[in-house]
Design a protein around this motif. Structure first.
Motif, PDB file in Angstrom:
ATOM      1  N   GLN A 150       0.838  -1.206   0.000  1.00 38.14           N
ATOM      2  CA  GLN A 150       0.000   0.000   0.000  1.00 38.14           C
ATOM      3  C   GLN A 150       0.870   1.253   0.000  1.00 38.14           C
ATOM      4  O   GLN A 150       0.578   2.223  -0.702  1.00 38.14           O
ATOM      5  CB  GLN A 150      -0.927   0.009   1.221  1.00 38.14           C
ATOM      6  N   ALA A 202       1.070   4.141  -3.068  1.00 41.45           N
ATOM      7  CA  ALA A 202       0.847   5.569  -2.824  1.00 41.45           C
ATOM      8  C   ALA A 202       2.098   6.387  -3.170  1.00 41.45           C
ATOM      9  O   ALA A 202       2.005   7.487  -3.735  1.00 41.45           O
ATOM     10  CB  ALA A 202       0.459   5.789  -1.363  1.00 41.45           C
ATOM     11  N   GLN A 240       2.507   6.652  -6.942  1.00 42.70           N
ATOM     12  CA  GLN A 240       1.468   7.527  -7.481  1.00 42.70           C
ATOM     13  C   GLN A 240       1.859   8.987  -7.288  1.00 42.70           C
ATOM     14  O   GLN A 240       1.637   9.826  -8.169  1.00 42.70           O
ATOM     15  CB  GLN A 240       0.120   7.240  -6.808  1.00 42.70           C
ATOM     16  N   GLN A 241       2.445   9.269  -6.119  1.00 40.81           N
ATOM     17  CA  GLN A 241       2.853  10.643  -5.833  1.00 40.81           C
ATOM     18  C   GLN A 241       4.104  11.034  -6.614  1.00 40.81           C
ATOM     19  O   GLN A 241       4.239  12.187  -7.047  1.00 40.81           O
ATOM     20  CB  GLN A 241       3.101  10.816  -4.326  1.00 40.81           C
TER      21      GLN A 241
END
Length: 373
Positions: free
Chosen positions: A177, A181, A184-185
């Motif tokens: 997870q 994230a 993605q950032q």
């Protein structure tokens, strides 16, 4: 034992972290732990972990701070601590002046820790006036002996800072997870060799050297991306703006990213190919170096101060002559093309050892039959 630690505040930082760690160790060993500071965001944690906090602003650089001397003296007489442990210069002066005003038989034992390579002066000399003087590294021990030769060597104790291996376990990998994230950032990091430079955005941390290094690696065809991980001080905004301007001028916007301050530094270390230590002034202890090597992440750093000390002990392959960017660039090229030498971890700079050695200093003093040191 009743042990009191004194410092300016509890808002965060290496000294503050070490204070909480020793406080936790005291409570676990059945002792009474109290911390005096102006307060801060770490106070609730300190109190949750079984210590008491006394709010006393002894770090304010004002003549009015001197008024605390007499109140402190009365408080010491009433509370009767066994040990007072001083961790910062101005509070150390205030407490020492209060302590000296007590009859010798009523004084608690006095311990100081030299946390940094302070400017050499009479003001800084207070940190060598404890009945025991703790140096946080061999670098600091050498600093004391070279600059304050009048310090009685029998009072000196070397206690290296330590980290919790459970907080930075060898081989640690972030969760799926977190990775999702993260990428993605920062999609620009995918399929890149990630170089990380942690630390606040100040001129001391070597960001200009990082930019030079990335430009050279780009020129050599290495698919690298550098992360500058650290908060920006509004008072130093001009420096941060200067860095961004240079990055734009050199066409490195797609090669260097500022993440700002992050609470997931362990995870960032773990997904980095190499973490750098480029400080242009020697540091008293290479904590970041130890954290990364504990995780098994390669570190390359300039060989001076505490960073040289910790790298020499744990990962000499990462030592580079101070300021030698050409050597560092060649080293990184080799690592990125052929793989960095394996990191064996950290069994030297541990929190357990640090706390055990600190409590041993307290015990040594309180079990003496007299009050002289």
């Amino acid at each position: 034992m009743k042990v009191v630690q004194v410092l300016p505040d509890l808002d965060g930082g290496g000294v503050e972290r070490g204070t909480l760690e020793v406080a936790r160790g005291l409570v676990a060993a059945g002792h009474e732990s109290l911390v005096i500071s102006a307060g801060g965001k770490l106070v609730p944690q300190l109190e949750r972990e079984g210590s008491r906090h006394l709010t006393w602003d002894l770090g304010r650089k004002s003549l009015f701070t001197l008024r605390h001397i007499w109140s402190l003296r009365r408080w010491m007489r009433d509370y009767q601590p066994d040990i007072i442990h001083l961790r910062s210069r101005l509070p150390a002066w205030i407490v020492w002046l209060a302590w000296k005003g007590l009859p010798a038989g009523q004084r608690p034992h006095l311990v100081t820790t030299v946390h940094g390579l302070y400017s050499v002066s009479g003001y800084s000399a207070i940190m060598c006036r404890g009945e025991r003087v703790i140096a946080v590294s061999q670098t600091v021990m050498d600093y004391i002996q070279n600059n304050y030769p009048e310090t009685d060597s029998t009072k000196l104790r070397l206690i290296n800072r330590g980290i919790d291996p459970e907080e930075f376990p060898y081989g640690f990998q972030p969760s799926a997870q977190w990775r999702e994230a993260w990428y993605q950032q920062y999609p620009q990091l995918v399929s890149k060799k990630v170089l990380t430079l942690p630390g606040r955005i100040t001129r001391l941390k070597g960001h200009q050297d990082l930019i030079t290094l990335v430009a050279a690696l780009k020129q050599a065809g290495i698919p690298v991306h550098a992360l500058i991980v650290g908060g920006e001080d509004p008072r130093r905004q001009a420096y941060a703006d200067e860095l961004r301007a240079r990055i734009r001028e050199e066409g490195l916007d797609d090669w260097i990213t500022f993440t700002g301050a992050r609470g997931d530094i362990r995870e960032i270390y773990a997904v980095s190919d190499v973490v750098l230590s480029l400080s242009n002034k020697p540091e008293s202890f290479g904590r970041t170096v130890v954290e990364c090597l504990s995780l098994g992440v390669p570190v390359a750093g300039f060989g001076h101060g505490g960073v040289a000390e910790t790298l020499a002990e744990l990962y000499p392959e990462g030592l580079v002559a101070k300021g030698d960017l050409n050597e560092l660039q060649q080293r990184l090229q080799s690592w990125f093309r052929a793989g960095a030498p394996e990191v064996s971890g950290n069994a030297v700079y541990t929190l357990e050892r640090m706390i055990s050695d600190t409590l041993a200093v307290y015990d040594e003093l309180t079990h003496r039959s007299d009050k002289q040191a």
